[in-house]
Design an enzyme around this catalytic site. Structure first.
Site, PDB file in Angstrom:
ATOM      1  CE  LYS A   1      42.328  42.800  43.926  1.00 33.42           C
ATOM      2  NZ  LYS A   1      43.132  42.960  45.156  1.00 33.42           N
TER       3      LYS A   1
ATOM      4  CD  GLN B   1      45.280  45.372  46.848  1.00 36.87           C
ATOM      5  OE1 GLN B   1      44.161  44.911  46.628  1.00 36.87           O
ATOM      6  NE2 GLN B   1      46.365  44.815  46.379  1.00 36.87           N
TER       7      GLN B   1
ATOM      8  CG  ASP C   1      41.372  39.412  50.305  1.00 42.20           C
ATOM      9  OD1 ASP C   1      41.650  38.975  49.178  1.00 42.20           O
ATOM     10  OD2 ASP C   1      41.658  40.555  50.694  1.00 42.20           O
TER      11      ASP C   1
END
Ligand code: GUN
Length: 301
Positions: free
Chosen positions: A55, A99, A122
């Site tokens: 990422k 994460q 997200d």
């Protein structure tokens, strides 16, 4: 038999990233701040480390300001929340990704909900979940994996999905539920199946669009696929591959690919299907956030 086609997620993901790069350059040329993405990882889960590194790398490639915060596995929950709050207040940061999974002593829900909805690339904050659930797609951040899966479905079938039967296998908050909401917003007739569903094979055979997101290797069998269906395999499962030599492994999806491919008109492979789309949509969401912060129109993908 219907035309058979393997959906190239890598190519579609590269298209998305190319557009992100172009729009980032435009944004910066117009005086906007570089899109800033902060990725927070707690602990040393090797799979998470690999995801996070890719990422951060992709963000740099897009011309973003990219920062990574790696915290020790025993970091107190309050410290993680405090970091998120600092990032919420930092004008150089437009997207924050924590994460998952987080270590067991941390209340993931508290941490996830501490991310500002405006920086929630997200799409896990209740505000964004609620917007997606009420069809406010123009202002929501949509979770990356379902958003990317939707682009693949549109590439395979065109944008008009009205009236199609969609079956989503899996009811997670990260994939199954948002995927179902996106398909519903696109006027599909949507069923969410899960571990308690009765006669899953028969239900799956009704699907024009079949999305598998359960995390069980090759659980969806080829003869569950209706001829001509579009199959999106979200699973990434590492399994033993003794045929490749001792101790070797390989990646498979949640769908028995070779058999499903015979029935499907379009199907995503693993790897090279949904995986590359997830990261591409994270870049897209971060660009969207930076564009809005600069008072510019929201780019669409
Ligand atoms: N872990 C696995 N998938 C995801 C994701 O989409 N977002 C975050 N934050 N963590 C994950």
């Amino acid at each position: 038999m219907a035309e058979q086609k393997i959906i190239d997620g890598k190519a579609v993901g590269e298209d998305v990233v190319a557009r992100v790069k172009e729009l980032t350059a435009e944004l910066v040329a117009a005086g906007g701040a570089k899109p800033g993405l902060a990725v927070v990882i707690v602990g040393e889960d090797p799979a998470s480390q690999v995801y996070v590194a890719s990422k951060s790398k992709k963000a740099k490639e897009c011309g973003f300001h990219s920062v990574q915060h790696t915290l020790a596995a025993d970091t107190p929950e309050d410290d993680v929340v405090a970091l998120v709050e600092r990032l919420n207040a930092d004008p150089a940061i437009h997207g924050i990704l924590v994460q998952l999974p987080l270590p067991g002593h941390i209340d993931s829900a508290r941490v996830v909900q501490s991310v500002s909805p405006k920086k929630d690339v997200d799409g896990f904050h209740f505000i964004n979940v609620g917007k997606l659930g009420t069809g406010e797609l123009e202002t929501a951040f949509v979770p990356c994996t379902p958003a990317g899966s939707m682009l693949l479905i549109e590439r395979a079938r065109g944008k008009d999905l009205s009236g199609l039967n969609a079956v989503v296998v899996g009811r997670s908050n990260i994939v199954g539920k948002p995927m179902a909401n996106l398909l519903l917003a696109a006027n599909c007739t949507v069923t969410i199946a899960h571990s308690r569903t009765r006669d899953l094979p028969a239900l799956a055979r009704t699907a024009d669009i079949l999305v598998a997101a359960v995390g069980r290797p090759e659980m969806v069998k080829g003869d569950w696929v209706k001829p001509g269906a579009t199959v999106i395999d979200v699973g990434i499962n590492r399994i033993d591959a003794p045929e490749k030599g001792e101790g070797k492994t390989r990646l498979v999806g949640d769908v028995e690919f070779a058999e499903a491919h015979k029935n499907a008109s379009a199907i995503t492979p693993v790897p090279g299907g949904v995986g590359p789309m997830t990261i591409a949509m994270l870049m897209a969401n971060t660009l969207i956030s930076a564009s809005l912060a600069a008072g510019r129109p929201r780019p669409s993908f």
